[in-house]
Design a protein around this motif. Structure first.
Motif, PDB file in Angstrom:
ATOM      1  N   ALA A   1       0.869  -1.347   0.114  1.00 56.18           N
ATOM      2  CA  ALA A   1       0.131   0.063  -0.166  1.00 56.18           C
ATOM      3  C   ALA A   1       0.850   1.226   0.084  1.00 56.18           C
ATOM      4  CB  ALA A   1      -0.768  -0.030   1.056  1.00 56.18           C
ATOM      5  N   VAL A   2       2.028   1.387   0.269  1.00 56.73           N
ATOM      6  CA  VAL A   2       3.079   2.284   0.276  1.00 56.73           C
ATOM      7  C   VAL A   2       3.686   2.552  -1.271  1.00 56.73           C
ATOM      8  CG1 VAL A   2       5.331   3.306   1.155  1.00 56.73           C
ATOM      9  CG2 VAL A   2       3.609   1.822   2.590  1.00 56.73           C
ATOM     10  N   ASP A   3       3.462   3.642  -1.676  1.00 55.71           N
ATOM     11  CA  ASP A   3       3.895   4.270  -3.028  1.00 55.71           C
ATOM     12  C   ASP A   3       5.370   4.942  -2.486  1.00 55.71           C
ATOM     13  OD1 ASP A   3       4.518   5.339  -5.349  1.00 55.71           O
ATOM     14  OD2 ASP A   3       2.577   6.303  -5.576  1.00 55.71           O
ATOM     15  N   ARG A   4       6.287   4.224  -2.492  1.00 60.59           N
ATOM     16  CA  ARG A   4       7.467   4.496  -2.084  1.00 60.59           C
ATOM     17  C   ARG A   4       8.132   5.718  -2.927  1.00 60.59           C
ATOM     18  NH1 ARG A   4       6.980  -0.632  -0.514  1.00 60.59           N
ATOM     19  NH2 ARG A   4       7.347  -1.031   1.367  1.00 60.59           N
ATOM     20  N   ARG A   5       7.940   5.597  -4.368  1.00 64.92           N
ATOM     21  CA  ARG A   5       8.579   6.325  -5.477  1.00 64.92           C
ATOM     22  C   ARG A   5       8.077   7.674  -5.392  1.00 64.92           C
ATOM     23  NH1 ARG A   5      12.082   5.383  -8.671  1.00 64.92           N
ATOM     24  NH2 ARG A   5      12.097   3.295  -8.500  1.00 64.92           N
ATOM     25  N   THR A   6       6.693   7.833  -5.138  1.00 65.72           N
ATOM     26  CA  THR A   6       5.919   9.269  -4.777  1.00 65.72           C
ATOM     27  C   THR A   6       6.546   9.913  -3.561  1.00 65.72           C
ATOM     28  OG1 THR A   6       3.995   8.519  -6.222  1.00 65.72           O
ATOM     29  CG2 THR A   6       3.719  10.310  -4.617  1.00 65.72           C
ATOM     30  N   ILE A   7       6.751   9.061  -2.596  1.00 65.23           N
ATOM     31  CA  ILE A   7       7.096   9.595  -1.566  1.00 65.23           C
ATOM     32  C   ILE A   7       8.561  10.577  -1.607  1.00 65.23           C
ATOM     33  CG2 ILE A   7       8.042   9.378   1.007  1.00 65.23           C
ATOM     34  CD1 ILE A   7       5.769   7.376   1.313  1.00 65.23           C
ATOM     35  N   SER A   8       9.469   9.466  -2.313  1.00 69.73           N
ATOM     36  CA  SER A   8      10.698  10.013  -2.696  1.00 69.73           C
ATOM     37  C   SER A   8      10.829  11.182  -3.505  1.00 69.73           C
ATOM     38  CB  SER A   8      11.400   8.757  -3.250  1.00 69.73           C
ATOM     39  OG  SER A   8      12.719   9.067  -3.698  1.00 69.73           O
ATOM     40  N   GLU A   9      10.064  11.077  -4.747  1.00 65.13           N
ATOM     41  CA  GLU A   9      10.168  12.219  -5.775  1.00 65.13           C
ATOM     42  C   GLU A   9       9.207  13.387  -5.273  1.00 65.13           C
ATOM     43  OE1 GLU A   9       8.665  10.194  -9.147  1.00 65.13           O
ATOM     44  OE2 GLU A   9      10.577   8.984  -9.421  1.00 65.13           O
ATOM     45  N   LYS A  10       8.123  13.284  -4.944  1.00 62.50           N
ATOM     46  CA  LYS A  10       7.230  14.456  -4.536  1.00 62.50           C
ATOM     47  C   LYS A  10       7.538  15.177  -3.292  1.00 62.50           C
ATOM     48  CE  LYS A  10       5.432  13.658  -8.631  1.00 62.50           C
ATOM     49  NZ  LYS A  10       5.768  14.664  -9.895  1.00 62.50           N
ATOM     50  N   LEU A  11       7.636  14.322  -2.227  1.00 58.95           N
ATOM     51  CA  LEU A  11       7.663  14.807  -0.848  1.00 58.95           C
ATOM     52  C   LEU A  11       9.284  15.023  -0.401  1.00 58.95           C
ATOM     53  CD1 LEU A  11       6.294  15.281   1.790  1.00 58.95           C
ATOM     54  CD2 LEU A  11       6.728  13.046   2.535  1.00 58.95           C
ATOM     55  N   LEU A  12      10.084  14.098  -0.708  1.00 58.99           N
ATOM     56  CA  LEU A  12      11.464  14.278  -0.303  1.00 58.99           C
ATOM     57  C   LEU A  12      12.271  14.528  -1.429  1.00 58.99           C
ATOM     58  CD1 LEU A  12      11.354  11.016   2.019  1.00 58.99           C
ATOM     59  CD2 LEU A  12      11.220  13.374   2.754  1.00 58.99           C
ATOM     60  N   LEU A  13      12.096  15.141  -2.715  1.00 56.05           N
ATOM     61  CA  LEU A  13      12.766  15.713  -3.642  1.00 56.05           C
ATOM     62  C   LEU A  13      14.013  14.707  -3.877  1.00 56.05           C
ATOM     63  CD1 LEU A  13      12.827  19.315  -2.361  1.00 56.05           C
ATOM     64  CD2 LEU A  13      11.029  18.261  -3.822  1.00 56.05           C
ATOM     65  N   ASN A  14      13.658  13.513  -3.971  1.00 60.26           N
ATOM     66  CA  ASN A  14      14.631  12.456  -4.440  1.00 60.26           C
ATOM     67  C   ASN A  14      15.865  12.514  -3.330  1.00 60.26           C
ATOM     68  OD1 ASN A  14      13.659  11.250  -6.566  1.00 60.26           O
ATOM     69  ND2 ASN A  14      14.003  13.273  -7.735  1.00 60.26           N
ATOM     70  N   SER A  15      15.699  12.811  -2.317  1.00 59.95           N
ATOM     71  CA  SER A  15      16.728  12.704  -1.077  1.00 59.95           C
ATOM     72  C   SER A  15      16.627  11.384  -0.201  1.00 59.95           C
ATOM     73  CB  SER A  15      16.488  14.167  -0.381  1.00 59.95           C
ATOM     74  OG  SER A  15      15.610  13.856   0.612  1.00 59.95           O
ATOM     75  N   CYS A  16      15.717  10.665  -0.798  1.00 60.35           N
ATOM     76  CA  CYS A  16      15.454   9.391   0.098  1.00 60.35           C
ATOM     77  C   CYS A  16      15.302   8.197  -1.262  1.00 60.35           C
ATOM     78  CB  CYS A  16      14.282   9.494   1.140  1.00 60.35           C
ATOM     79  SG  CYS A  16      14.324   8.240   2.260  1.00 60.35           S
ATOM     80  N   LEU A  17      15.887   7.199  -1.032  1.00 61.37           N
ATOM     81  CA  LEU A  17      15.810   6.499  -2.144  1.00 61.37           C
ATOM     82  C   LEU A  17      14.977   5.205  -1.900  1.00 61.37           C
ATOM     83  CD1 LEU A  17      19.597   6.174  -3.470  1.00 61.37           C
ATOM     84  CD2 LEU A  17      17.599   7.918  -4.110  1.00 61.37           C
ATOM     85  N   PRO A  18      13.773   4.839  -2.760  1.00 65.63           N
ATOM     86  CA  PRO A  18      12.976   3.701  -2.315  1.00 65.63           C
ATOM     87  C   PRO A  18      13.443   2.532  -1.850  1.00 65.63           C
ATOM     88  CG  PRO A  18      11.982   4.959  -4.024  1.00 65.63           C
ATOM     89  CD  PRO A  18      13.600   5.324  -3.890  1.00 65.63           C
ATOM     90  N   THR A  19      13.171   1.827  -0.890  1.00 64.79           N
ATOM     91  CA  THR A  19      13.776   0.564  -0.525  1.00 64.79           C
ATOM     92  C   THR A  19      12.874  -0.271   0.213  1.00 64.79           C
ATOM     93  OG1 THR A  19      15.950  -0.512   0.353  1.00 64.79           O
ATOM     94  CG2 THR A  19      14.756   1.215   1.554  1.00 64.79           C
ATOM     95  N   VAL A  20      12.960  -1.566   0.205  1.00 68.59           N
ATOM     96  CA  VAL A  20      12.243  -2.526   1.142  1.00 68.59           C
ATOM     97  C   VAL A  20      13.213  -3.405   2.120  1.00 68.59           C
ATOM     98  CG1 VAL A  20      10.397  -2.556  -0.589  1.00 68.59           C
ATOM     99  CG2 VAL A  20      12.163  -4.374  -0.780  1.00 68.59           C
ATOM    100  N   GLN A  21      14.540  -2.759   2.184  1.00 70.18           N
ATOM    101  CA  GLN A  21      15.377  -3.479   2.921  1.00 70.18           C
ATOM    102  C   GLN A  21      16.531  -2.683   3.727  1.00 70.18           C
ATOM    103  OE1 GLN A  21      18.494  -5.780   0.843  1.00 70.18           O
ATOM    104  NE2 GLN A  21      17.855  -4.812  -1.205  1.00 70.18           N
ATOM    105  N   PRO A  22      17.074  -3.307   4.703  1.00 71.53           N
ATOM    106  CA  PRO A  22      17.843  -1.978   5.539  1.00 71.53           C
ATOM    107  C   PRO A  22      19.017  -1.702   4.902  1.00 71.53           C
ATOM    108  CG  PRO A  22      17.791  -4.234   6.384  1.00 71.53           C
ATOM    109  CD  PRO A  22      16.896  -4.384   5.417  1.00 71.53           C
TER     110      PRO A  22
END
Length: 510
Positions: free
Chosen positions: A297-318
């Protein structure tokens, strides 16, 4: 608009070199010099968080080491290049499953007492066994600590590199034994490092001055250090622009303003991950299908690009790409798929959705990420209520008491050895696993990885662990963070800190 805040990364992304992975190292020591003159000025550092405690064996937040390391030496240290190097131990050698540390002469604690082999033994025993110690997991590989011929002999399981890395961090921090039971140790520490604390004001400022007689005057590159807690992003940056502070963490949209003001901006891709930590003993989280649904349910790419201005890269692992524990096959796992999330919830008997409460660290970045995820969860019928609070309060409620459904925070995952994240997140009894979720194969692999002496065996073990952890959806990782720091022209070598090395002794003042 995002206001990205956080901490200096907890550990280097560099893989330990042959010195750390091999049978032992010997480094030159020499007679310690006597000086406390310090460097050219006082570094005034405005930061986004305050330490949970100045007792290193009881620290509970990810950024504590930034405050602790000026105060406390360890047996060994991790340098800016990722190599294990000498500190209180000037050399060490391994024989079988024992490593013998030879201590430098003349090292002393801030109360004037000798930093000798017995003091080191007492510290390691305290870190391993004291009530309330949060360092136990860090030192789990140690089976015995002895003193022989004024040297410290540590018996251990697994790889020596894991032992050395553990001793280089807060689990190996050296406190004066006379201060172990000091009731105000958490705010009036008695350490062994190049600086001592002269003032502590809770949720405001910690002030440090050089320790007279410290054995390594080259580590005292400043006349003092002031670590100020300033939660508001613009206040911190304006403070550096006006000269009130010398350095601060900034959010990505402040980068242009900082540069236009003549400040230097240091950018660093960290091993820090925004993550929703899930208590599997509460709400509907015992069912893995519910946890998997939240991940879809989490749209990681939108959060990264729109909210965090590509300062946080989508991931599902540590561990981030480039780290030896990163599992490349997970790069496409849990794509944004609301329909699949709804299907999984329906299979779990929750076609009508459900609600839960997530604690969230109460500075802007975490709240905004939480609000973005909250909106995305609503699209699949899940109502995530947010309860902002201070980091130490939320960690106490979630980790120590187990009284919270979830916690949106960050984890620091990219240490040279990922054993700590495994212990905290994926094993029964882990601090970040208050529901005691346990997968037998993960427990088995973790024990094998701890005992493995060959790097390839440890690498394959930890990669299988992270695959299984993702399959069972222990948590909801969101993205791998970049950090941005602005400094004025008085600050020297701040970029060395941004390799992931926590010890501010590498920074100087002009």
């Amino acid at each position: 608009m995002s206001r990205l805040t956080g901490r200096v990364a907890a550990a280097s992304l560099a893989v330990l070199t042959a010195c750390a992975l091999g049978a032992g190292c010997a480094r030159g020591g020499g007679e310690p010099a006597r000086s406390a003159a310090g460097g050219g000025g006082v570094l005034r550092f405005a930061y986004t968080a305050f330490p949970s405690t100045l007792d290193p064996h009881k620290a509970s937040t990810a950024w504590d080491e930034l405050y602790l390391f000026p105060i406390y030496d360890r047996l060994v240290t991790v340098g800016p290049d990722g190599r294990i190097g000498p500190m209180v131990a000037e050399s060490w050698s391994r024989e079988g499953k024992k490593t013998t540390f030879t201590l430098r002469s003349g090292a002393r604690f801030h109360d004037g007492s000798a930093l000798d082999a017995e003091a080191v033994r007492a510290n390691l025993e305290r870190a391993r066994n004291a009530q309330g110690s949060t360092a136990k997991a860090l030192l789990k590989m140690i089976t015995a600590v002895e003193v022989a011929d004024a040297k410290v002999v540590v018996s251990f399981t697994g790889a020596e590199s894991a032992l050395l890395n553990a001793l280089a961090h807060r689990g190996g921090a050296l406190i004066s034994p006379a201060a172990f039971d000091k009731p105000d140790l958490d705010r009036a520490p008695v350490g062994s490092g190049p600086y001592r604390v002269t003032s502590y004001r809770r949720d405001d400022r910690v002030v440090y001055q050089p320790f007279t007689g410290y054995y390594d005057p080259k580590a005292q590159r400043m006349k003092g250090l002031e670590m100020s807690f300033v939660n508001e992003d613009d206040t911190r940056l304006n403070g550096v622009r006006s000269g009130q502070y010398d350095a601060t963490l900034i959010r990505p949209e402040q980068v242009d303003t900082a540069r236009e003001s003549g400040l230097k901006v240091n950018e660093f891709l960290t091993g820090l991950v925004y993550q929703i930590n899930i208590n599997t003993a509460r709400s509907k989280f015992a069912d893995p299908r519910v946890r998997q649904a939240l991940n879809h349910a989490v749209d990681r790419r939108t959060i990264s690009e729109k909210l965090l201005l590509n300062s946080c890269l989508p991931t599902v692992q540590p561990a981030p790409a480039g780290h030896w524990a990163h599992e490349a096959t997970l790069d496409g796992a849990y794509p944004y798929d609301p329909d699949k999330a709804r299907k999984l919830l329906a299979e779990a008997g929750l076609a009508g959705g459900f609600s839960f409460t997530a604690l969230v660290w109460n500075n802007t970045a975490y709240v905004q990420v939480g609000e973005a995820v909250q909106d995305q969860f609503k699209q699949v019928g899940v109502d995530m209520k947010l309860r902002p609070m201070s980091a130490d309060q939320s960690i106490d409620l979630y980790q120590n008491r187990g009284e919270a459904d979830a916690l949106l925070s960050q984890i620091g995952a990219a240490a040279p050895d990922p054993g700590l994240i495994t212990q905290q997140d994926y094993l029964k009894g882990g601090l970040n696993n208050p529901g005691d979720l346990s997968v037998a194969r993960i427990e088995e692999l973790a024990e094998r990885a701890r005992s493995a002496t060959e790097p390839a065996e440890r690498e394959s073990g930890y990669r299988e662990i992270v695959k299984l952890a993702s399959e069972h959806a222990y948590n909801v990782p969101i993205c791998n963070r970049k950090l941005y720091f602005a400094t004025n022209d008085k600050v020297r070598d701040f970029e060395r800190l941004l390799t992931g090395y926590d010890d501010i002794r590498v920074v100087g003042m002009g």
